[in-house]
Design a protein around this motif. Sequence first.
Motif, PDB file in Angstrom:
ATOM      1  N   UNK A 116      18.206  42.201  40.714  1.00 43.55           N
ATOM      2  CA  UNK A 116      18.490  41.734  42.270  1.00 43.55           C
ATOM      3  C   UNK A 116      18.877  40.481  42.386  1.00 43.55           C
ATOM      4  N   UNK A 117      19.133  39.794  41.486  1.00 46.99           N
ATOM      5  CA  UNK A 117      19.560  38.162  41.449  1.00 46.99           C
ATOM      6  C   UNK A 117      18.848  37.329  42.393  1.00 46.99           C
ATOM      7  N   UNK A 118      17.531  37.308  41.944  1.00 44.11           N
ATOM      8  CA  UNK A 118      16.613  36.343  42.496  1.00 44.11           C
ATOM      9  C   UNK A 118      15.704  35.682  41.711  1.00 44.11           C
ATOM     10  N   UNK A 119      15.188  34.575  42.201  1.00 42.98           N
ATOM     11  CA  UNK A 119      14.082  33.718  41.531  1.00 42.98           C
ATOM     12  C   UNK A 119      12.902  33.839  42.259  1.00 42.98           C
ATOM     13  N   UNK A 120      11.815  33.784  41.821  1.00 40.39           N
ATOM     14  CA  UNK A 120      10.451  33.894  42.661  1.00 40.39           C
ATOM     15  C   UNK A 120       9.714  32.616  42.083  1.00 40.39           C
ATOM     16  N   UNK A 121       9.414  31.611  42.904  1.00 37.77           N
ATOM     17  CA  UNK A 121       8.304  30.467  42.356  1.00 37.77           C
ATOM     18  C   UNK A 121       7.115  30.656  42.847  1.00 37.77           C
ATOM     19  N   UNK A 122       6.131  30.736  42.057  1.00 37.91           N
ATOM     20  CA  UNK A 122       4.807  30.698  42.513  1.00 37.91           C
ATOM     21  C   UNK A 122       4.129  29.426  42.164  1.00 37.91           C
ATOM     22  N   UNK A 123       3.621  28.692  43.105  1.00 42.36           N
ATOM     23  CA  UNK A 123       3.102  27.404  42.850  1.00 42.36           C
ATOM     24  C   UNK A 123       1.611  27.363  43.029  1.00 42.36           C
ATOM     25  N   UNK A 124       0.990  26.232  42.506  1.00 41.27           N
ATOM     26  CA  UNK A 124      -0.365  26.004  42.430  1.00 41.27           C
ATOM     27  C   UNK A 124      -1.296  27.373  41.670  1.00 41.27           C
ATOM     28  N   UNK A 125      -0.759  27.426  40.536  1.00 42.22           N
ATOM     29  CA  UNK A 125      -1.606  28.468  39.604  1.00 42.22           C
ATOM     30  C   UNK A 125      -2.235  27.640  38.560  1.00 42.22           C
ATOM     31  N   UNK A 126      -3.059  28.437  37.683  1.00 39.50           N
ATOM     32  CA  UNK A 126      -3.892  27.653  36.718  1.00 39.50           C
ATOM     33  C   UNK A 126      -4.068  28.919  35.518  1.00 39.50           C
ATOM     34  N   UNK A 127      -4.560  28.570  34.666  1.00 42.33           N
ATOM     35  CA  UNK A 127      -4.740  29.534  33.663  1.00 42.33           C
ATOM     36  C   UNK A 127      -3.611  30.758  33.463  1.00 42.33           C
ATOM     37  N   UNK A 128      -2.281  30.099  33.275  1.00 41.65           N
ATOM     38  CA  UNK A 128      -0.984  31.112  33.463  1.00 41.65           C
ATOM     39  C   UNK A 128      -1.191  31.761  32.101  1.00 41.65           C
ATOM     40  N   UNK A 129      -0.846  33.117  32.004  1.00 44.59           N
ATOM     41  CA  UNK A 129      -1.112  34.087  30.960  1.00 44.59           C
ATOM     42  C   UNK A 129       0.295  34.290  30.577  1.00 44.59           C
ATOM     43  N   UNK A 130       1.616  33.685  31.169  1.00 45.79           N
ATOM     44  CA  UNK A 130       2.827  34.202  30.551  1.00 45.79           C
ATOM     45  C   UNK A 130       3.435  32.833  30.305  1.00 45.79           C
ATOM     46  N   UNK A 131       4.618  32.960  29.553  1.00 46.47           N
ATOM     47  CA  UNK A 131       5.443  31.929  29.249  1.00 46.47           C
ATOM     48  C   UNK A 131       6.785  32.136  29.284  1.00 46.47           C
ATOM     49  N   UNK A 132       7.675  31.220  29.247  1.00 48.82           N
ATOM     50  CA  UNK A 132       9.162  31.504  29.140  1.00 48.82           C
ATOM     51  C   UNK A 132       9.608  32.459  28.222  1.00 48.82           C
ATOM     52  N   UNK A 133      10.385  33.447  28.410  1.00 42.20           N
ATOM     53  CA  UNK A 133      10.764  34.191  27.582  1.00 42.20           C
ATOM     54  C   UNK A 133       9.997  35.645  27.851  1.00 42.20           C
ATOM     55  N   UNK A 134       8.944  35.649  28.486  1.00 42.13           N
ATOM     56  CA  UNK A 134       8.312  36.745  28.716  1.00 42.13           C
ATOM     57  C   UNK A 134       8.576  37.957  29.604  1.00 42.13           C
ATOM     58  N   UNK A 135       8.791  39.053  29.201  1.00 42.72           N
ATOM     59  CA  UNK A 135       9.147  40.248  30.208  1.00 42.72           C
ATOM     60  C   UNK A 135       7.979  40.572  30.894  1.00 42.72           C
ATOM     61  N   UNK A 136       8.251  40.650  32.207  1.00 43.91           N
ATOM     62  CA  UNK A 136       7.237  40.878  33.399  1.00 43.91           C
ATOM     63  C   UNK A 136       7.367  42.251  33.763  1.00 43.91           C
ATOM     64  N   UNK A 137       6.312  43.080  33.747  1.00 45.67           N
ATOM     65  CA  UNK A 137       6.191  44.348  34.538  1.00 45.67           C
ATOM     66  C   UNK A 137       5.440  44.434  35.624  1.00 45.67           C
ATOM     67  N   UNK A 138       5.551  45.389  36.639  1.00 44.59           N
ATOM     68  CA  UNK A 138       4.509  45.452  37.774  1.00 44.59           C
ATOM     69  C   UNK A 138       3.052  45.497  37.099  1.00 44.59           C
TER      70      UNK A 138
END
Length: 183
Positions: A116-138
Amino acid sequence: MHLIAAIVLAASLATAPAPAAEPDPRWEFFTADKTYYRSPWYRHAHRIMIPFGCTRAPYYSPDPRCVKKRGFHHGIDIAMPCGTLLRSNRRAWVVSNDSLGPAYGANPILLRNYKYRFDLVIGHTRRVFVKPGDRIRPGMALGRASDSAAPDGCHLHFERRALAGSVDTAVFPRKMLRLRPKG
């Protein structure tokens, strides 16, 4: 019989909705909208602190798109207690957040959806459970809300951009968040 009662009680406590958290005394709302919104991205209903677009919030430089020397906010800030769990509502890939500045906090999440050609920035997070390269599902847990780089208390910042776009490509993210009034 007591063992069964204890199991039933424990199960009901585990599935009961959490009580409403105390408001953060640092929260400052730069909108007249007092509606509490639900979203698949987080649990419970929360208020918008700073809406998308021209704002009287003092953190933004005057923008020519805005009257009265107001600044322009490229996302939506939603007030929520520190530690509120953030879950994905879209398929995406986690990409490096190196292009994001310090205003998004120490651990912002940058999600990319190639289809769908978009980026989503989510700011002010802590204890991030994902890292670059991870595939995200709902439904996947991404991180927790914090007050990292947030002068007005705990919240999450959501910003939709063009694929690999800069802040100047940000568009209204409300539809993507599926915000709906608490009812």
